[in-house]
Motif scaffolding. Structure first.
Motif, PDB file in Angstrom:
ATOM      1  N   GLY A 223      36.406  45.866  54.679  1.00 17.51           N
ATOM      2  CA  GLY A 223      37.368  46.796  54.697  1.00 17.51           C
ATOM      3  C   GLY A 223      39.210  46.771  55.374  1.00 17.51           C
ATOM      4  N   ASN A 224      39.043  45.578  55.491  1.00 17.95           N
ATOM      5  CA  ASN A 224      41.291  45.281  55.530  1.00 17.95           C
ATOM      6  C   ASN A 224      41.225  45.409  54.480  1.00 17.95           C
ATOM      7  N   GLU A 225      43.170  46.268  54.862  1.00 17.39           N
ATOM      8  CA  GLU A 225      43.392  46.865  53.314  1.00 17.39           C
ATOM      9  C   GLU A 225      44.404  45.702  52.480  1.00 17.39           C
ATOM     10  N   GLN A 226      44.747  44.757  53.724  1.00 14.16           N
ATOM     11  CA  GLN A 226      45.490  43.477  52.782  1.00 14.16           C
ATOM     12  C   GLN A 226      44.620  42.405  52.537  1.00 14.16           C
ATOM     13  N   LEU A 227      43.609  42.577  52.696  1.00 15.59           N
ATOM     14  CA  LEU A 227      42.419  41.467  52.066  1.00 15.59           C
ATOM     15  C   LEU A 227      41.580  42.067  50.785  1.00 15.59           C
ATOM     16  N   ARG A 228      41.509  43.417  51.330  1.00 19.30           N
ATOM     17  CA  ARG A 228      41.230  43.847  49.336  1.00 19.30           C
ATOM     18  C   ARG A 228      41.897  43.332  48.672  1.00 19.30           C
ATOM     19  N   ARG A 229      43.219  43.998  48.573  1.00 22.04           N
ATOM     20  CA  ARG A 229      44.368  44.308  48.061  1.00 22.04           C
ATOM     21  C   ARG A 229      44.473  42.567  47.431  1.00 22.04           C
ATOM     22  N   LEU A 230      44.090  41.483  47.710  1.00 25.48           N
ATOM     23  CA  LEU A 230      44.574  39.640  47.991  1.00 25.48           C
ATOM     24  C   LEU A 230      42.801  39.521  46.857  1.00 25.48           C
ATOM     25  N   ALA A 231      41.690  40.753  47.252  1.00 22.95           N
ATOM     26  CA  ALA A 231      40.278  40.238  46.408  1.00 22.95           C
ATOM     27  C   ALA A 231      40.400  40.493  45.029  1.00 22.95           C
ATOM     28  N   GLN A 232      40.978  41.923  45.259  1.00 21.76           N
ATOM     29  CA  GLN A 232      42.002  42.086  43.507  1.00 21.76           C
ATOM     30  C   GLN A 232      42.619  41.311  42.472  1.00 21.76           C
ATOM     31  N   GLU A 233      43.858  40.731  43.182  1.00 21.62           N
ATOM     32  CA  GLU A 233      44.642  39.929  42.887  1.00 21.62           C
ATOM     33  C   GLU A 233      43.683  38.116  42.041  1.00 21.62           C
ATOM     34  N   ILE A 234      43.052  38.375  43.104  1.00 19.62           N
ATOM     35  CA  ILE A 234      42.301  37.417  42.708  1.00 19.62           C
ATOM     36  C   ILE A 234      41.173  37.720  41.745  1.00 19.62           C
ATOM     37  N   VAL A 235      40.974  38.513  41.715  1.00 18.21           N
ATOM     38  CA  VAL A 235      39.939  39.335  40.016  1.00 18.21           C
ATOM     39  C   VAL A 235      40.618  39.013  39.438  1.00 18.21           C
ATOM     40  N   VAL A 236      41.844  39.534  38.576  1.00 20.10           N
ATOM     41  CA  VAL A 236      42.994  39.061  37.944  1.00 20.10           C
ATOM     42  C   VAL A 236      43.019  37.891  37.750  1.00 20.10           C
ATOM     43  N   THR A 237      44.081  37.015  38.885  1.00 15.21           N
ATOM     44  CA  THR A 237      44.757  36.068  38.247  1.00 15.21           C
ATOM     45  C   THR A 237      43.572  34.448  37.869  1.00 15.21           C
ATOM     46  N   GLN A 238      42.034  34.539  38.085  1.00 16.90           N
ATOM     47  CA  GLN A 238      41.008  33.985  38.145  1.00 16.90           C
ATOM     48  C   GLN A 238      40.725  34.215  36.818  1.00 16.90           C
ATOM     49  N   GLN A 239      40.883  35.520  36.159  1.00 16.91           N
ATOM     50  CA  GLN A 239      40.381  35.667  34.700  1.00 16.91           C
ATOM     51  C   GLN A 239      41.514  35.854  33.623  1.00 16.91           C
ATOM     52  N   GLN A 240      42.464  35.477  33.637  1.00 10.33           N
ATOM     53  CA  GLN A 240      43.955  35.203  33.039  1.00 10.33           C
ATOM     54  C   GLN A 240      43.847  33.872  33.588  1.00 10.33           C
ATOM     55  N   GLU A 241      43.537  33.123  34.426  1.00 11.06           N
ATOM     56  CA  GLU A 241      43.625  31.262  34.550  1.00 11.06           C
ATOM     57  C   GLU A 241      42.498  30.767  33.829  1.00 11.06           C
ATOM     58  N   ILE A 242      40.923  31.437  33.253  1.00  6.47           N
ATOM     59  CA  ILE A 242      39.283  31.533  32.296  1.00  6.47           C
ATOM     60  C   ILE A 242      40.490  31.458  31.139  1.00  6.47           C
ATOM     61  N   ALA A 243      41.455  32.468  30.766  1.00  7.93           N
ATOM     62  CA  ALA A 243      41.282  32.520  28.938  1.00  7.93           C
ATOM     63  C   ALA A 243      42.776  31.604  28.885  1.00  7.93           C
ATOM     64  N   ALA A 244      43.620  31.087  29.840  1.00  7.81           N
ATOM     65  CA  ALA A 244      45.013  29.954  29.427  1.00  7.81           C
ATOM     66  C   ALA A 244      43.707  28.954  29.514  1.00  7.81           C
ATOM     67  N   MET A 245      43.184  28.698  30.413  1.00  8.10           N
ATOM     68  CA  MET A 245      42.004  27.021  30.096  1.00  8.10           C
ATOM     69  C   MET A 245      41.717  27.290  28.676  1.00  8.10           C
ATOM     70  N   GLN A 246      40.878  27.723  28.834  1.00 12.91           N
ATOM     71  CA  GLN A 246      39.818  28.446  26.911  1.00 12.91           C
ATOM     72  C   GLN A 246      41.457  27.945  25.882  1.00 12.91           C
ATOM     73  N   LEU A 247      42.722  28.908  25.815  1.00 15.44           N
ATOM     74  CA  LEU A 247      42.991  28.703  24.912  1.00 15.44           C
ATOM     75  C   LEU A 247      43.808  27.534  24.639  1.00 15.44           C
ATOM     76  N   ALA A 248      44.210  26.820  26.189  1.00 11.20           N
ATOM     77  CA  ALA A 248      44.924  25.167  26.098  1.00 11.20           C
ATOM     78  C   ALA A 248      43.310  24.496  25.435  1.00 11.20           C
ATOM     79  N   LEU A 249      42.460  24.973  25.350  1.00  9.51           N
ATOM     80  CA  LEU A 249      41.273  23.252  24.881  1.00  9.51           C
ATOM     81  C   LEU A 249      41.172  23.720  22.930  1.00  9.51           C
ATOM     82  N   GLY A 250      42.359  24.783  22.586  1.00  8.62           N
ATOM     83  CA  GLY A 250      42.251  25.659  21.374  1.00  8.62           C
ATOM     84  C   GLY A 250      40.814  26.828  21.374  1.00  8.62           C
TER      85      GLY A 250
END
Length: 404
Positions: free
Chosen positions: A90-117
């Motif tokens: 229920g903490n609004e700041q933590l909810r916003r952080l959790a949402q950002e985690i979903v986005v940034t971790q997804q982006q980093e997975i894609a970046a790692m895949q692309l780094a390996l071709g």
């Protein structure tokens, strides 16, 4: 970039002794927790077990590939835990952080895949190489532009805005433009055949765009189009820019640099101005649609997320991503004429109904959608619970009626 979970200490013990990952740590189990917390902990335990199982890869002798193989389930575990928190926390700041985690971790997975071709995950845009366009380019005045934005973007039908029949069957003369944050490109697709026609390169993927001598765009994101269909305005969040693309030639014709972290850019319905919400600042940058230069700034609550206009062009509605307030601006005078209280400070997206009577806005951190009167006194009409990470809203008309 944010990290949560076991971290590198876990990586060190994966190859030989996976059991060391939990050594020295005490975990609350659902049985030992208060009844109110048991569902949250049970879901987390399942997510952690899935993550640990995925990270226990068999060494291949290739450090790069083994690193990515271990980090991918690690990041997926972080996303799973963040979504679990969004369901229960229920903490609004933590909810916003959790949402950002979903986005940034997804982006980093894609970046790692692309780094390996390797191909990025299905949720990440794939094209990273420029493709040639066919010589018989379609005249943009004669076709509809269907502009999409990947990673949290809205579908915009230019045909409906230009007075064409919105229910006209999709044909080979229509186009879908997709802005892609990982590859920093705009891809152009024929929606009738689902064929990629070509890629407009605005920048380079990582690691090339990390060079101090790099001149391309970074985090290519939001798009708007001119009423005559001849120009796309493409925002790049990381390089603080708006790139204008000629849709007949599919080529860049100008780039304007604005303030920190712009989010969206839309043409006014009369085509005379482009309003850019500068989310890292406290203003909307108003550009001249002919010269592409900034002509004025409209001060708004800090963190403006998006501007949408009433169909008649009388008003611009600007929501905020950092403050619980949406403002209504008279497009002719650039003056604020109304204020609407948001039920949370994080609104990423706003849309006006085609009949011009209502404005809908999403509240991403609390999972709600608010509806307010598009005309004075701009009063709130309804609020709906629409679920965790409610991101974008748009409208569709079918044989069954009109829907959001």
């Amino acid at each position: 970039m944010r990290r949560i979970g076991a971290g590198f200490a876990v990586l060190a013990g994966l190859a030989g002794t996976p059991a060391l990952a939990h050594e020295g740590h005490q975990h609350l189990t659902p049985a030992a927790a208060p009844a109110s917390e048991s569902p949250f902990l049970a879901e987390n335990e399942a997510a952690m077990a899935k993550m640990m199982e995925g990270m226990a890869v068999h060494p291949t002798g290739n450090i790069d590939r083994d690193f990515v193989a271990m980090m991918t389930p690690h990041h997926q575990g972080a996303m799973d835990m963040a979504v679990i928190y969004l369901r229960h926390g229920g903490n609004e700041q933590l909810r916003r952080l959790a949402q950002e985690i979903v986005v940034t971790q997804q982006q980093e997975i894609a970046a790692m895949q692309l780094a390996l071709g390797l191909a990025p995950p299905p949720s990440a845009p794939a094209p990273t190489q420029a493709l040639p366009f066919p010589r018989d380019r379609t005249d943009p005045v004669k076709h509809r532009l269907l502009a999409t934005v990947c990673l949290g973007g809205s579908l915009l039908s230019a045909g409906a805005w230009a007075g064409q029949a919105p229910d006209r069957p999709v044909s080979h003369q229509d186009r879908v433009y997709a802005a892609e944050q990982f590859s920093n490109t705009v891809s152009v697709t024929d929606p009738a055949s689902n064929t990629l026609l070509g890629v407009i390169r605005l920048g380079d993927p990582q690691p090339g765009n990390l060079s101090p001598l790099y001149h391309g765009q970074v985090l290519v994101h939001g798009m708007g189009f001119s009423p005559d269909h001849r120009t796309l305005a493409v925002v790049s969040i990381g390089s603080n820019s708006v790139t204008f693309i000629d849709t007949k030639m599919n080529a860049v014709k100008h780039t304007t640099y604005v303030g920190r972290a712009p989010h969206e850019a839309f043409f006014t319905p009369d085509g005379s101005e482009v309003w850019v919400t500068v989310r890292g600042e406290d203003y909307v940058s108003v550009l001249d649609a002919n010269t592409y230069e900034e002509k004025t700034r409209i001060r708004v609550p800090a963190g403006p997320g998006m501007t949408i206009f009433s169909p008649d062009g009388a008003y611009g509605y600007v929501c905020s991503s950092f403050n619980p307030e949406t403002v209504v601006i008279a497009t002719g005078s650039h003056e604020i004429v109304g204020r609407v209280k948001q039920q949370s400070p994080f609104c990423p997206n706003i849309a006006a109904t085609p009949d011009g009577t209502q404005v809908w806005m999403t509240l991403k951190d609390v999972g709600r959608t608010m509806v307010f009167n598009a005309r004075p006194p701009f009063n709130i009409l309804h609020t709906m619970e629409t679920g965790p990470i409610t991101n974008h809203v748009n409208f569709a008309h079918t044989a069954r009626g009109s829907f959001a």
